[in-house]
Design a protein around this motif. Structure first.
Motif, PDB file in Angstrom:
ATOM      1  N   TYR A 300       6.340  -5.664  -0.297  1.00  0.00           N
ATOM      2  CA  TYR A 300       5.572  -4.457   0.032  1.00  0.00           C
ATOM      3  C   TYR A 300       5.396  -3.446   0.591  1.00  0.00           C
ATOM      4  CZ  TYR A 300       8.980  -5.249  -4.449  1.00  0.00           C
ATOM      5  OH  TYR A 300      10.336  -5.720  -4.990  1.00  0.00           O
ATOM      6  N   GLY A 301       4.365  -4.282   0.937  1.00  0.00           N
ATOM      7  CA  GLY A 301       3.533  -3.347   1.261  1.00  0.00           C
ATOM      8  C   GLY A 301       2.189  -3.031   0.758  1.00  0.00           C
ATOM      9  N   ILE A 302       1.470  -3.024  -0.482  1.00  0.00           N
ATOM     10  CA  ILE A 302       1.194  -2.809  -1.133  1.00  0.00           C
ATOM     11  C   ILE A 302       0.279  -3.057  -0.664  1.00  0.00           C
ATOM     12  CG2 ILE A 302       0.479  -2.519  -3.070  1.00  0.00           C
ATOM     13  CD1 ILE A 302       3.186  -2.554  -4.659  1.00  0.00           C
ATOM     14  N   ASP A 303      -1.160  -1.682  -0.025  1.00  0.00           N
ATOM     15  CA  ASP A 303      -2.606  -1.984  -0.078  1.00  0.00           C
ATOM     16  C   ASP A 303      -3.712  -0.943  -0.782  1.00  0.00           C
ATOM     17  OD1 ASP A 303      -4.899  -2.463   1.151  1.00  0.00           O
ATOM     18  OD2 ASP A 303      -3.910  -2.911   2.693  1.00  0.00           O
ATOM     19  N   GLU A 304      -4.437  -1.125  -1.458  1.00  0.00           N
ATOM     20  CA  GLU A 304      -4.886   0.040  -2.140  1.00  0.00           C
ATOM     21  C   GLU A 304      -5.963   0.770  -0.796  1.00  0.00           C
ATOM     22  OE1 GLU A 304      -4.813   0.704  -5.323  1.00  0.00           O
ATOM     23  OE2 GLU A 304      -3.723  -1.414  -5.478  1.00  0.00           O
ATOM     24  N   LYS A 305      -6.187   0.284   0.121  1.00  0.00           N
ATOM     25  CA  LYS A 305      -6.669   1.033   1.277  1.00  0.00           C
ATOM     26  C   LYS A 305      -5.639   1.849   1.918  1.00  0.00           C
ATOM     27  CE  LYS A 305      -9.978  -2.811   2.120  1.00  0.00           C
ATOM     28  NZ  LYS A 305     -10.558  -3.592   3.539  1.00  0.00           N
ATOM     29  N   LYS A 306      -4.309   1.549   2.069  1.00  0.00           N
ATOM     30  CA  LYS A 306      -3.413   2.027   2.422  1.00  0.00           C
ATOM     31  C   LYS A 306      -2.642   3.412   1.193  1.00  0.00           C
ATOM     32  CE  LYS A 306      -4.108   0.934   7.173  1.00  0.00           C
ATOM     33  NZ  LYS A 306      -3.754   0.256   7.917  1.00  0.00           N
ATOM     34  N   PRO A 307      -2.543   3.942   0.227  1.00  0.00           N
ATOM     35  CA  PRO A 307      -1.759   3.896  -1.343  1.00  0.00           C
ATOM     36  C   PRO A 307      -0.383   4.673  -0.900  1.00  0.00           C
ATOM     37  CG  PRO A 307      -3.723   5.196  -1.171  1.00  0.00           C
ATOM     38  CD  PRO A 307      -3.770   4.697   0.273  1.00  0.00           C
ATOM     39  N   ASN A 308       0.424   3.598  -0.595  1.00  0.00           N
ATOM     40  CA  ASN A 308       2.184   3.741  -0.534  1.00  0.00           C
ATOM     41  C   ASN A 308       2.356   4.294  -2.129  1.00  0.00           C
ATOM     42  OD1 ASN A 308       4.569   4.304  -0.094  1.00  0.00           O
ATOM     43  ND2 ASN A 308       4.589   3.037   1.704  1.00  0.00           N
ATOM     44  N   GLU A 309       2.878   4.961  -2.293  1.00  0.00           N
ATOM     45  CA  GLU A 309       3.294   5.283  -4.135  1.00  0.00           C
ATOM     46  C   GLU A 309       5.091   5.131  -4.075  1.00  0.00           C
ATOM     47  OE1 GLU A 309       3.525   8.098  -7.252  1.00  0.00           O
ATOM     48  OE2 GLU A 309       3.151   9.691  -5.006  1.00  0.00           O
ATOM     49  N   PHE A 310       5.907   5.108  -2.727  1.00  0.00           N
ATOM     50  CA  PHE A 310       6.813   4.326  -2.990  1.00  0.00           C
ATOM     51  C   PHE A 310       7.205   3.028  -2.902  1.00  0.00           C
ATOM     52  CE2 PHE A 310      11.051   3.083  -0.521  1.00  0.00           C
ATOM     53  CZ  PHE A 310      12.131   3.245  -1.199  1.00  0.00           C
ATOM     54  N   ALA A 311       6.001   2.307  -2.086  1.00  0.00           N
ATOM     55  CA  ALA A 311       5.841   0.981  -2.281  1.00  0.00           C
ATOM     56  C   ALA A 311       6.066   0.604  -3.316  1.00  0.00           C
ATOM     57  CB  ALA A 311       4.722   0.566  -1.475  1.00  0.00           C
ATOM     58  N   ARG A 312       4.760   1.537  -4.119  1.00  0.00           N
ATOM     59  CA  ARG A 312       4.357   0.877  -5.748  1.00  0.00           C
ATOM     60  C   ARG A 312       5.495   1.378  -6.956  1.00  0.00           C
ATOM     61  NH1 ARG A 312      -0.839  -0.096  -7.798  1.00  0.00           N
ATOM     62  NH2 ARG A 312       0.025   0.470  -9.681  1.00  0.00           N
ATOM     63  N   ASN A 313       6.691   1.879  -6.657  1.00  0.00           N
ATOM     64  CA  ASN A 313       7.908   2.555  -7.058  1.00  0.00           C
ATOM     65  C   ASN A 313       8.769   1.262  -7.013  1.00  0.00           C
ATOM     66  OD1 ASN A 313       6.614   4.664  -8.436  1.00  0.00           O
ATOM     67  ND2 ASN A 313       7.352   6.011  -6.941  1.00  0.00           N
ATOM     68  N   CYS A 314       9.103   1.116  -5.966  1.00  0.00           N
ATOM     69  CA  CYS A 314       9.955  -0.628  -5.739  1.00  0.00           C
ATOM     70  C   CYS A 314       9.840  -1.541  -6.079  1.00  0.00           C
ATOM     71  CB  CYS A 314      10.274  -0.438  -3.954  1.00  0.00           C
ATOM     72  SG  CYS A 314      11.221   0.941  -3.367  1.00  0.00           S
ATOM     73  N   LEU A 315       8.225  -1.832  -6.125  1.00  0.00           N
ATOM     74  CA  LEU A 315       8.060  -2.985  -6.740  1.00  0.00           C
ATOM     75  C   LEU A 315       7.871  -2.559  -8.954  1.00  0.00           C
ATOM     76  CD1 LEU A 315       7.067  -5.762  -7.340  1.00  0.00           C
ATOM     77  CD2 LEU A 315       4.113  -4.454  -6.951  1.00  0.00           C
TER      78      LEU A 315
END
Length: 479
Positions: A300-315
């Protein structure tokens, strides 16, 4: 009985009751518990029986709708037009826009070529932009519809139209209709969940409103991190036993009030408290990504150093789907590129392409894609003409374009690799297989086993439905 109660109330009593009940009403609005009027078993049974009258064999059990608010440019993403390259900088032919008015574009507006290269992908040969490298890897899973159109030209009414079937606030959202029509698979989570990223939405909370349906069918906004809903967890110092005792007492008081006035919304309030109680156990586990593998997070491209809320929402959408949530709406705003469409699309595609493609891959490898419908799209498209206004500080952007835009579908009941619809050589008008917004809504309902013409609710003396008096299935994308 209710009318008599209201007539007998004094002004002071009314405001007193509101003061006592505001917190409960707010909680009910937030929690919007299980669909089909969970307040009583009788209501569940009645709605379940009615549902059988308008159901097809369902191909999908749930929907994840990735709504790209702001209207992404189909000309930079999905609908390549070499003619625009040939004519770039020249005025749009007068006959193309004859008799039409635009908010920001003049009649001599110049043509703007696509800002990115396109390449064919998959066995279907669908052309995709170079800014969608991840979607290109799952090209054979999706069905592309390049001929969607709408009557709505501005963001707020257009977003409402896609979500509720009406450009005017007050109608039930599609997720609320599904909750009302076929209920909820989950005992511990709402039937209709909303996930947002990217800022404010023009259509606002009306896009997940229950409208005139019982408020139990309202969409529930979740946060992507921490407590999914604020103030659901117990306050500091309150143990479960004390909380349970408080809820039991509140229920007894509400039941007495219900027996007194007969207002069905009191049952909704009772169920909201019970849903909150169950969510106190279910929500922390739902939000805990620690058990997800590193491979999944990377997918999903979830990286705590580069937050991406859309990625978290997809997961999170996948996790909600696993737990039986019926309709999951994932909003990503920021696609309104009146200026610098190249930079804007590149940035937003960079945020959303990988998570959206990962969602398809993740659902498939878990055996969920076959009965989960994934939908991607915005509220309208973008013009082939450039929006250039030094006075407004806008250059190399595109204006709103309701005449033609693109959506894609994947999963439950969708024909893999289908390409439907065609626009003219400038990407201005639909010339083949036009698909209206109501057709999209009718198709979503059909895939969940619902005849859109028979899913109705009588309000103010007449039956209403999501698709109003319009809508046809998009048969060419049905598997």
């Amino acid at each position: 009985m209710i009318n008599q109660h209201l007539v007998s109330q004094t002004r002071r009593q009314f405001f007193s009751d509101c003061g006592v009940g505001l917190g409960k009403i707010a909680l009910s609005s937030l929690l919007a518990q299980q669909a089909l009027g969970q307040g009583t078993a009788a209501a569940n049974t009645l709605n379940a029986a009615n549902a059988e009258r308008y159901r097809y064999p369902a191909k999908a059990k749930r929907v994840i709708y990735l709504f790209m608010a702001g209207a992404p440019s189909q000309l930079e993403l999905f609908d390549y037009k070499p003619k625009l390259v040939e004519l770039e900088g020249k005025p749009i032919p007068p006959e193309v826009i004859k008799g039409q008015r635009y908010a920001f574009i003049q009649s001599d507006a110049a043509i703007l070529a696509p800002r990115f290269k396109f390449q064919k992908h998959g066995s279907s040969g669908v052309e995709l932009s170079e800014v969608l490298p991840h979607l290109s890897k799952v090209a054979d899973e999706i069905a592309m519809v390049r001929s969607v159109h709408t009557e709505q030209f501005n963001h707020s009414p257009a977003q409402l139209f896609l979500n509720t079937g009406s450009p005017i606030p007050g109608r039930p959202a599609i997720g609320a209709w599904l909750s009302y029509g076929i209920g909820n698979e989950s005992k511990d989570l709402p039937a209709f969940v909303v996930l947002k990223s990217g800022g404010n939405l023009s259509g606002g909370a009306s896009m997940w409103s229950p409208g005139f349906l019982p408020s139990s069918h309202q969409g529930v906004p979740f946060r992507s991190q921490g407590d999914p809903i604020l103030h659901v967890s117990n306050p500091v110092g309150i143990e479960n036993q004390a909380q349970r005792a408080s809820l039991d007492l509140i229920e007894q008081l509400n039941q007495k009030q219900f027996q007194k006035v007969g207002d069905p919304e009191i049952q909704t309030r009772i169920s909201a408290y019970e849903m909150a109680w169950r969510m106190q156990s279910a929500a922390p586990e739902l939000m805990d990504f620690s058990k997800e593998t590193k491979e999944t997070l990377n997918l999903y491209g979830i990286d705590e150093k580069k937050p991406n809320e859309f990625a978290r929402n997809c997961l999170l959408a996948r996790r909600l789907a696993e737990r039986g949530v019926r309709f999951i709406q994932v909003y990503q705003s920021g696609w309104d590129h009146h200026s610098n469409v190249e930079g804007g699309v590149k940035r937003l595609a960079g945020m959303t392409d990988q998570p959206a493609a990962a969602l398809i891959q993740d659902l498939k490898q878990r055996g969920l894609l076959e009965d989960t419908l994934v939908v991607w799209g915005g509220e309208f498209g973008r013009t082939p003409m450039v929006e250039a206004s030094a006075a407004l500080g806008r250059t190399n952007g595109r204006d709103h374009h309701p005449q033609a835009f693109t959506m894609w579908f994947a999963g439950g009941g969708i024909k893999q690799g289908a390409i439907v619809g065609k626009t003219d050589e400038l990407g201005f008008s639909v010339v083949e297989d036009p698909v209206h917004v109501h057709d999209v809504q009718a198709t979503i309902l059909h895939l969940l086993g619902i005849d859109h013409e028979r899913l109705t609710f009588t309000y103010q003396g007449r039956p209403f439905r999501l698709t109003d008096v319009h809508g046809h299935r998009i048969d060419k994308i049905l598997g």
